[in-house]
Design an enzyme around this catalytic site. Sequence first.
Site: not given
Ligand code: UDP
Length: 316
Positions: A215-216, A150, A147, A152-153
């Site tokens: 989580t997100r 992205y 990652r 570090e960029g």
């Molecule tokens: N993720 C998942 N299934 C998918 C795509 C992503 O479980 O089909 C998970 C991924 O591993 C991460 C989270 O969802 O933990 C968010 O991933 P995304 O690629 O949307 O964004 P980012 O990781 O950059 O927040």
Amino acid sequence: MKRTPVKKTVLVTGGAGFLGSHLCKALLERGDHVVCMDNLISGRLANIQDLKQDPDFDLIIHDVTEPYNFYVDEIFNLACPASPIFYQRDPIATYKTTVLGAVNALDLALRWNAKVFQASTSEVYGDPLIHPQPESYWGNVNPHGVRSCYDEGKRGAETLFFDYFRQHGVCIKIARIFNTYGPNMNVDDGRVVSNFIIQALQNEDITIYGDGKQTRSFCYVDDLIRGMLLLMDSGDSVTGPVNLGNPGEFSMIELAEKVLKIAESSSKLKYMPLPGDDPKRRKPDITLAEKLLHWEPAVPLDDGLKQTIEYFRGIL
Ligand code: UDP
């Protein structure tokens, strides 16, 4: 006789992308002349199809790593693939886009005395050790992982923005954008919201990476664009970085359950390996945005998912 105010010329790099296309539309609606720059690596002409009819909309197909020069009042620097699948496909190009793209946007701002907005990211916090993440947190970032191109960029771009501000007095605005979703996401984006929705609509297995407990925080695109415009219009003393995101925090399993329910899908969950350096928790502290911009998201996840599911239903 009252003079008609001259329109502002606003450049949006990455203007054919998911966020860029929504931003171009909002700027046109408020009466600006919009120059959309994109090399269509991850942006799509379909996203700006409706905007092309507008006489105040110009499209320039150009790679932001190459210098460019024309008059602008404001620049929104969004150009860069933002989904892990896209940005890891050509990591060297991703790094160049973030860093050289920032240099070229800043040089243009310096030349024309323009304000310049940087679309930074929650990825600058890496796999955070502080939760939720305030802007004062310096992050926990792997400098040489998958990652890093992205993360570090984007960190390098923030450095450049602050150095142009300190060294040349350029007016900068940095937003750290957390996970955002909504219409115009790429079908093959590979991000969790679009993946889950497309899988649910096609009654295919929902791909949960890892144990699905990571989580997100998901912000609906309209809320985010409103925050971006408020930050750009804030007083010159406000440089950011300012977090823009929805503080509602959900595990990937919770997200999958919501998508399945709203889409009325019979898909099953399928567990798959977790990608490298995948952050475990992420949630913005938006105290600063509330204080400086009087901004907070208004669209609950269920409502935003409904809109997004309708969009994907329409294009699949
Ligand atoms: N993720 C998942 N299934 C998918 C795509 C992503 O479980 O089909 C998970 C991924 O591993 C991460 C989270 O969802 O933990 C968010 O991933 P995304 O690629 O949307 O964004 P980012 O990781 O950059 O927040």
